[in-house]
Design an enzyme around this catalytic site. Sequence first.
Site, PDB file in Angstrom:
ATOM      1  N   ASP A 115     -23.397 -14.031 -18.321  1.00 50.32           N
ATOM      2  CA  ASP A 115     -25.007 -14.579 -18.699  1.00 50.32           C
ATOM      3  C   ASP A 115     -24.995 -14.839 -20.181  1.00 50.32           C
ATOM      4  O   ASP A 115     -25.576 -15.636 -20.704  1.00 50.32           O
ATOM      5  CB  ASP A 115     -25.687 -13.456 -18.252  1.00 50.32           C
ATOM      6  CG  ASP A 115     -26.160 -13.460 -16.729  1.00 50.32           C
ATOM      7  OD1 ASP A 115     -25.271 -14.116 -16.030  1.00 50.32           O
ATOM      8  OD2 ASP A 115     -26.870 -12.637 -16.200  1.00 50.32           O
TER       9      ASP A 115
ATOM     10  N   ASP B 105     -28.926 -19.275 -21.092  1.00 50.90           N
ATOM     11  CA  ASP B 105     -28.051 -18.323 -20.590  1.00 50.90           C
ATOM     12  C   ASP B 105     -26.862 -19.309 -20.180  1.00 50.90           C
ATOM     13  O   ASP B 105     -26.840 -20.170 -19.711  1.00 50.90           O
ATOM     14  CB  ASP B 105     -28.619 -17.553 -19.389  1.00 50.90           C
ATOM     15  CG  ASP B 105     -29.449 -16.638 -19.656  1.00 50.90           C
ATOM     16  OD1 ASP B 105     -29.951 -16.333 -20.814  1.00 50.90           O
ATOM     17  OD2 ASP B 105     -29.861 -15.985 -18.804  1.00 50.90           O
TER      18      ASP B 105
ATOM     19  N   HIS C 272     -29.976 -19.669 -13.530  1.00 51.18           N
ATOM     20  CA  HIS C 272     -28.665 -19.452 -13.336  1.00 51.18           C
ATOM     21  C   HIS C 272     -28.095 -20.485 -12.092  1.00 51.18           C
ATOM     22  O   HIS C 272     -28.662 -20.356 -11.182  1.00 51.18           O
ATOM     23  CB  HIS C 272     -27.877 -18.219 -13.011  1.00 51.18           C
ATOM     24  CG  HIS C 272     -28.334 -17.133 -14.144  1.00 51.18           C
ATOM     25  ND1 HIS C 272     -28.052 -15.811 -14.215  1.00 51.18           N
ATOM     26  CD2 HIS C 272     -28.794 -17.593 -15.439  1.00 51.18           C
ATOM     27  CE1 HIS C 272     -28.210 -15.460 -15.313  1.00 51.18           C
ATOM     28  NE2 HIS C 272     -28.874 -16.190 -16.255  1.00 51.18           N
TER      29      HIS C 272
ATOM     30  N   ASP D 192     -24.911 -21.031 -10.846  1.00 51.39           N
ATOM     31  CA  ASP D 192     -23.896 -20.573  -9.933  1.00 51.39           C
ATOM     32  C   ASP D 192     -23.833 -20.296  -8.653  1.00 51.39           C
ATOM     33  O   ASP D 192     -23.036 -19.699  -7.787  1.00 51.39           O
ATOM     34  CB  ASP D 192     -22.843 -19.736 -10.642  1.00 51.39           C
ATOM     35  CG  ASP D 192     -23.431 -18.447 -11.329  1.00 51.39           C
ATOM     36  OD1 ASP D 192     -24.533 -18.093 -11.046  1.00 51.39           O
ATOM     37  OD2 ASP D 192     -22.644 -17.890 -12.067  1.00 51.39           O
TER      38      ASP D 192
ATOM     39  N   CYS E 184     -20.823 -13.997 -11.961  1.00 59.35           N
ATOM     40  CA  CYS E 184     -21.370 -13.409 -12.738  1.00 59.35           C
ATOM     41  C   CYS E 184     -20.755 -12.191 -13.519  1.00 59.35           C
ATOM     42  O   CYS E 184     -20.982 -11.955 -14.730  1.00 59.35           O
ATOM     43  CB  CYS E 184     -22.593 -12.908 -12.121  1.00 59.35           C
ATOM     44  SG  CYS E 184     -24.025 -14.115 -11.712  1.00 59.35           S
TER      45      CYS E 184
END
Length: 360
Positions: free
Chosen positions: A116, A194, A243, A245, A345
Amino acid sequence: MTAGGPDFAGPVSSYNEWDPLEEVIVGIVDGASFPGWHLSLPPALPRHQVTTFRRNAGTPFPADLAAAAARELDEFVRLLEGEGIVVRRPEAIPQRRAYSTLDWASTGMYAAMPRDSLLVVGNEIIECPMAWRSRYYESLAYRPLLKRYFRGGARWSSAPRPELTDEQFDQDWTEPGAGEPARLVVTEFEPTFDAADFVRCGRDIIGQKSNVTNEFGIDWLRRHLGDDYRVHVFDFNDSHPMHIDATVMPVAPGKLLINPERVPKVPRLFKDWDVMQAPAPALPDSHPLYMTSKWINMNILMLDPQRVVVERQDEPMIQVLRRFGLTPIPCDFRHFNSFGGSFHCATLDVRRSGTLESYF
């Protein structure tokens, strides 16, 4: 293996999500705490967790859950080291100690998700201008590693540290209604992003705007990286984006895993790639997920273009990955999932053997 030990070796070199992994940072849950409360949290939290976060702001996450997650992280580290991969860990910093700027005060959260706060592009590590006040000093947990990587020859950059004043956030943000597009809580007052809102495919970097990443931040990154890289920004069917992913995951040259709910139409950039839909998550409703949806099952880690680390109990994902021509390596990680991430992550791939290439 502790950060900065005598066996430290550089340099930093990683251009994509799949080249053979040689060195990685794995996060920690030491001191993991509910973040200081702020209006930037509800747009990214599961709706049923908003009251929990408001009520418990600044207090530890459940100790038994943190202990179980720490055990899973240790087992994950042993798995990686057993594959010959060098593993580094951040240092614990006090997450519940209050800190302040000229305009606001907060407490921290954790150093569990290096993906992150840090972005590796080639031989450079970029400290990201994160939008949550509770993550303002998170990168300090990685500072000893960053200094050693720099001394070993890596490039070390930091995006402009944001002020995170009230102007940075939509003070009138409300939950989007059914069928309505996402309403992003971050404004364009200053650049924020991020690293986990980007995935790397060599010269092409795939990104999204989200509740922590704005256009200003994307423009900063695009200009900073220069002409060697092309930053593509896509919109997905995600009413609470934060995010990328768990939405799209490139797993090898020409292979893309997608979230079928969020990606009803694959971006044209991937028209020549093989695309596989992720299976419906197998995580039971009873399992606590504080900061993510069940689609965290997509948050896998490629060790090379064939081998992939996947949650041991996620049999549907294991079978899909096998059909995609990959070799799954199961690892228990469900307790860690509760903290908002999974294998991708929890890691930052510092070095992969490979060079800068174009895959499109």
